[in-house]
Design a protein around this motif. Sequence first.
Motif, PDB file in Angstrom:
ATOM      1  N   GLN A 197      27.282  37.999  48.224  1.00 29.88           N
ATOM      2  CA  GLN A 197      26.059  37.298  47.883  1.00 29.88           C
ATOM      3  C   GLN A 197      25.407  37.945  46.678  1.00 29.88           C
ATOM      4  OE1 GLN A 197      24.597  34.576  49.093  1.00 29.88           O
ATOM      5  NE2 GLN A 197      26.213  34.193  50.592  1.00 29.88           N
ATOM      6  N   VAL A 198      24.779  37.103  45.904  1.00 29.73           N
ATOM      7  CA  VAL A 198      24.038  37.560  44.727  1.00 29.73           C
ATOM      8  C   VAL A 198      22.618  37.029  44.840  1.00 29.73           C
ATOM      9  CG1 VAL A 198      23.849  37.421  42.221  1.00 29.73           C
ATOM     10  CG2 VAL A 198      26.107  37.606  43.298  1.00 29.73           C
ATOM     11  N   GLN A 199      21.656  37.880  44.595  1.00 25.62           N
ATOM     12  CA  GLN A 199      20.264  37.456  44.543  1.00 25.62           C
ATOM     13  C   GLN A 199      19.784  37.546  43.097  1.00 25.62           C
ATOM     14  OE1 GLN A 199      21.156  40.087  46.926  1.00 25.62           O
ATOM     15  NE2 GLN A 199      21.742  38.345  48.182  1.00 25.62           N
ATOM     16  N   LEU A 200      19.135  36.496  42.654  1.00 29.82           N
ATOM     17  CA  LEU A 200      18.576  36.439  41.305  1.00 29.82           C
ATOM     18  C   LEU A 200      17.083  36.166  41.400  1.00 29.82           C
ATOM     19  CD1 LEU A 200      21.287  34.203  39.578  1.00 29.82           C
ATOM     20  CD2 LEU A 200      21.136  36.695  39.545  1.00 29.82           C
ATOM     21  N   VAL A 201      16.303  36.958  40.709  1.00 38.04           N
ATOM     22  CA  VAL A 201      14.858  36.779  40.700  1.00 38.04           C
ATOM     23  C   VAL A 201      14.392  36.630  39.261  1.00 38.04           C
ATOM     24  CG1 VAL A 201      12.620  37.731  41.312  1.00 38.04           C
ATOM     25  CG2 VAL A 201      14.587  38.097  42.826  1.00 38.04           C
ATOM     26  N   ALA A 202      13.899  35.444  38.943  1.00 34.48           N
ATOM     27  CA  ALA A 202      13.408  35.165  37.602  1.00 34.48           C
ATOM     28  C   ALA A 202      11.912  35.424  37.524  1.00 34.48           C
ATOM     29  CB  ALA A 202      13.714  33.720  37.225  1.00 34.48           C
ATOM     30  N   SER A 203      11.486  35.914  36.376  1.00 32.73           N
ATOM     31  CA  SER A 203      10.063  36.176  36.180  1.00 32.73           C
ATOM     32  C   SER A 203       9.729  36.063  34.698  1.00 32.73           C
ATOM     33  CB  SER A 203       9.701  37.565  36.700  1.00 32.73           C
ATOM     34  OG  SER A 203      10.419  38.562  35.986  1.00 32.73           O
ATOM     35  N   GLY A 204       8.428  36.068  34.408  1.00 32.34           N
ATOM     36  CA  GLY A 204       7.985  36.085  33.025  1.00 32.34           C
ATOM     37  C   GLY A 204       7.430  34.785  32.500  1.00 32.34           C
ATOM     38  N   GLY A 205       7.476  33.745  33.301  1.00 35.95           N
ATOM     39  CA  GLY A 205       6.926  32.474  32.844  1.00 35.95           C
ATOM     40  C   GLY A 205       5.409  32.516  32.742  1.00 35.95           C
ATOM     41  N   GLY A 206       4.854  31.467  32.178  1.00 33.39           N
ATOM     42  CA  GLY A 206       3.407  31.388  32.051  1.00 33.39           C
ATOM     43  C   GLY A 206       2.992  30.270  31.133  1.00 33.39           C
ATOM     44  N   LEU A 207       1.727  30.313  30.779  1.00 26.91           N
ATOM     45  CA  LEU A 207       1.125  29.316  29.887  1.00 26.91           C
ATOM     46  C   LEU A 207       0.970  29.930  28.501  1.00 26.91           C
ATOM     47  CD1 LEU A 207      -0.350  26.615  29.333  1.00 26.91           C
ATOM     48  CD2 LEU A 207      -2.442  27.741  30.159  1.00 26.91           C
ATOM     49  N   VAL A 208       1.450  29.232  27.496  1.00 20.80           N
ATOM     50  CA  VAL A 208       1.378  29.743  26.130  1.00 20.80           C
ATOM     51  C   VAL A 208       1.093  28.581  25.185  1.00 20.80           C
ATOM     52  CG1 VAL A 208       3.863  29.512  25.757  1.00 20.80           C
ATOM     53  CG2 VAL A 208       2.560  31.206  24.439  1.00 20.80           C
ATOM     54  N   GLN A 209       0.452  28.862  24.085  1.00 21.68           N
ATOM     55  CA  GLN A 209       0.198  27.828  23.089  1.00 21.68           C
ATOM     56  C   GLN A 209       1.453  27.588  22.249  1.00 21.68           C
ATOM     57  OE1 GLN A 209      -3.277  29.091  20.861  1.00 21.68           O
ATOM     58  NE2 GLN A 209      -4.613  27.868  22.187  1.00 21.68           N
ATOM     59  N   ALA A 210       1.525  26.406  21.706  1.00 22.20           N
ATOM     60  CA  ALA A 210       2.635  26.085  20.819  1.00 22.20           C
ATOM     61  C   ALA A 210       2.717  27.112  19.695  1.00 22.20           C
ATOM     62  CB  ALA A 210       2.468  24.685  20.246  1.00 22.20           C
ATOM     63  N   GLY A 211       3.944  27.525  19.410  1.00 17.04           N
ATOM     64  CA  GLY A 211       4.150  28.556  18.403  1.00 17.04           C
ATOM     65  C   GLY A 211       4.213  29.959  18.970  1.00 17.04           C
ATOM     66  N   GLY A 212       3.841  30.096  20.227  1.00 14.32           N
ATOM     67  CA  GLY A 212       3.823  31.392  20.867  1.00 14.32           C
ATOM     68  C   GLY A 212       5.182  31.808  21.399  1.00 14.32           C
ATOM     69  N   SER A 213       5.187  32.934  22.098  1.00 17.38           N
ATOM     70  CA  SER A 213       6.429  33.513  22.619  1.00 17.38           C
ATOM     71  C   SER A 213       6.276  33.915  24.081  1.00 17.38           C
ATOM     72  CB  SER A 213       6.812  34.758  21.809  1.00 17.38           C
ATOM     73  OG  SER A 213       7.052  34.443  20.452  1.00 17.38           O
ATOM     74  N   LEU A 214       7.394  33.902  24.765  1.00 15.44           N
ATOM     75  CA  LEU A 214       7.485  34.426  26.121  1.00 15.44           C
ATOM     76  C   LEU A 214       8.845  35.085  26.280  1.00 15.44           C
ATOM     77  CD1 LEU A 214       6.089  31.585  28.441  1.00 15.44           C
ATOM     78  CD2 LEU A 214       5.079  33.840  28.091  1.00 15.44           C
ATOM     79  N   ARG A 215       8.900  36.040  27.181  1.00 15.05           N
ATOM     80  CA  ARG A 215      10.177  36.663  27.516  1.00 15.05           C
ATOM     81  C   ARG A 215      10.399  36.545  29.014  1.00 15.05           C
ATOM     82  NH1 ARG A 215      11.938  42.991  27.773  1.00 15.05           N
ATOM     83  NH2 ARG A 215      14.070  42.808  26.944  1.00 15.05           N
ATOM     84  N   LEU A 216      11.461  35.860  29.386  1.00 12.40           N
ATOM     85  CA  LEU A 216      11.822  35.722  30.779  1.00 12.40           C
ATOM     86  C   LEU A 216      12.828  36.806  31.159  1.00 12.40           C
ATOM     87  CD1 LEU A 216      12.314  31.849  31.051  1.00 12.40           C
ATOM     88  CD2 LEU A 216      10.206  33.187  31.154  1.00 12.40           C
TER      89      LEU A 216
END
Length: 126
Positions: free
Chosen positions: A1-20
Amino acid sequence: QVQLVASGGGLVQAGGSLRLSCAASGRTFSNFNMGWFRQAPGKEREFVTAISRTGGSTYYADSVKGRFTISRDNTRNTAYLQMNSLKPEDTAVYYCAADTTFSTKLSVVPRQYDYWGQGTQVTVSS
């Protein structure tokens, strides 16, 4: 079994950046090709990008090429998705996925990936 946990999402304005981030556990991370997919409301899940087991090969959907970068750190059992120059049409739930079949090719097809994270919401406002 493999467990994957994603994080880092959110609200950002156009042109902005996020790192997941996608943290894996349960099996040897360096044995998996990793992918990121996204799903917007009312739409099918679509391929975003994928990276090979060693990180030596990557592949991007045309819609994100030049703006998004996938990477991985096998010492930390984590894959990353750096998203720059975000657009409102990037709004979706983002999923990381693992292909544990030792495939030599990076797949854009969801059914090739046998483990999935829970998803993280990315919202880009205009």
